[in-house]
Design an enzyme around this catalytic site. Structure first.
Site: not given
Length: 459
Positions: A166-167, A285
């Protein structure tokens, strides 16, 4: 309840204790004669000695008078003493009852849950074998787990155990027991976005510690070790919807009915957030990579780091966040965020399920096209729609059902938020399209032939 009954009986006690029957003086002797005590052995002695001296005679008179007054005094004193004792008992029991009630209310508030504050999952299936480890319960039922345990379970965060990235970090597969696997998300500090990572970590723990729903991922525990933070989730064996649709298998495991089941599961999860949480929760999100699938392809919403409660979106300190291709136009352009923003993102994922395309695709090095822009003109044309469906499911569904799902998707991705339906309306539209055995209401007798010429449905 039993304590209340005892109090009621005790409180009523003095009523029947002090109620004596009426006495007719003409028929009954005076009370003084009834309650008079037995003659004291001292009185005859004093009487015989009364002739010896005036002092003794006076003492005898006083003694006789005292014995004459004793019955009434003793009765009065005994009544006063018994009433005082009874009052003290009642007061003590009342205090005990109030303390018990307050303790019960505190216990209920701590361990109970409502629609907006639900317990997370504890590690009950395996905690018995690891109860000697340094774990304590925090944030409701979400366990604060030992960092060394998770480090060992992931084989020191070995690259071969990476499930996704992920980020702010990677997700690892971890083995806590022979038959108990979990997913561990690792958030590392020290970067420019470390504060954002910490904020998302805290939001995730706080929110998922209160939420429990079949279509929302379960947070099992968390750990903090220096600048490293770990989140422990239930393991979803079939990964993300994004991987299933756009990965090596290109959606081959996702049949038409399975895709409709996934869409229905997503709608149920969102409906819970929007309609049953108080205050409502906006995911902010929602995307195919945040829709996880278990071994039976049941879908669960995940990654709540950007989620906010409805009513806080007007605060100035909430910055624009989301993923390109899923962000609603009004949020992207004006910063306006509502539950309809989640509905837009849901519509994009629904288009991915229908068409097998990514939300944004590159046409040239500096040019991209969204799935909404590309598909919208063809979604409303019944002669073109069957030709743009994902080849994996093409000609494998009742076309009437395909048109219904396409109509739902079109409404969800409308540029004007007020034109989009509520997620509850979407949910009710999808239920009749999912077979009963998958959680819908569609029965086998309602299924049409799987292959129907598209021309038969064109205008």
């Amino acid at each position: 309840m039993a304590l209340v009954c005892v109090l009621v009986l005790l409180l009523h006690g003095p009523i029947w204790v002090f109620h004596f029957p009426k006495v007719d003086a003409r028929q009954h002797p005076p009370l003084s004669s009834i309650f008079a005590p037995a003659p004291s052995p001292i009185s005859p002695i004093l009487a015989s000695m009364s002739s010896l001296s005036p002092e003794i005679q006076l003492q005898a008179r006083i003694e006789d008078h005292r014995h004459q007054m004793d019955p009434n005094k003793k009765l009065l004193i005994s009544l006063i003493v018994s009433s005082s004792a009874l009052g003290a008992i009642i007061l003590s029991l009342l205090c005990l009852w109030i303390f018990h009630r307050k303790a019960s209310q505190k216990s209920h508030q701590k361990n109970g849950y409502t629609s907006d504050s639900l317990n997370g999952h504890s590690l009950a299936p395996y905690m018995g074998k690891y109860n000697s480890l340094s774990m304590s319960c925090n944030k409701g039922a979400v366990s604060l787990m030992d960092y060394k345990l998770l480090e060992t379970a992931t084989k020191n965060f070995q690259e071969s155990n990476v499930l996704g990235e992920g980020g702010f970090g990677c997700v690892y597969k971890a083995r806590l027991d022979d038959n108990f696997y979990v997913a561990v998300k690792r958030l590392d500090g020290g970067s420019d976005g470390s504060q954002d990572a910490i904020t998302e970590f805290e939001t995730e723990v706080d929110l998922l510690g209160k939420i429990q729903h079949p279509n929302i991922i379960s947070l099992l525990g968390y750990s903090i070790h220096g600048e490293t933070r770990l989140l422990v989730y239930e393991l979803m064996h079939n990964g993300s919807l994004e991987t299933q649709l756009h990965g090596p298998s290109h959606g081959s495991a996702l049949t038409w009915h399975r895709r409709m089941k996934i869409a229905l599961d997503m709608a149920r999860g969102l409906e819970y957030l929007h309609e049953h949480c108080n205050p409502p929760v906006i995911h902010r999100d929602l995307k195919s990579s945040n829709v996880l699938l278990d071994s039976n392809f049941n879908a669960k919403l995940s990654d709540f780091g950007l989620a906010i409660t409805d009513g806080t979106q007007n605060k100035k300190n909430i910055k624009l966040s989301g993923t390109l291709g899923y962000v609603a136009p009004e949020y992207l352009l004006d910063g306006k965020l509502t539950d309809k923003s989640d509905v837009y993102a849901f519509g994009v994922v629904l288009l991915e399920l229908l068409l097998g395309r990514k939300p944004v695709e590159k046409l040239a090095p500096a040019q991209c096209q969204s799935i909404v822009t590309w598909a919208m003109p063809q979604l409303t044309d019944r002669s073109k729609l069957p030709n743009i469906v994902d080849p994996v499911i093409k000609d494998r569904m009742d076309l009437k059902h395909l048109y219904q799902v396409a109509a739902v998707a079109v409404l969800c991705v409308q540029p004007e938020p007020s034109y989009r339906p509520l997620i509850t309306d979407v949910l009710h539209s999808l239920i009749p399209l999912v077979p009963v055995e998958l959680g819908g209401t569609l029965r086998a007798t309602q299924l049409a032939p799987s292959v129907v010429p598209a021309v038969a449905y064109s205008h």
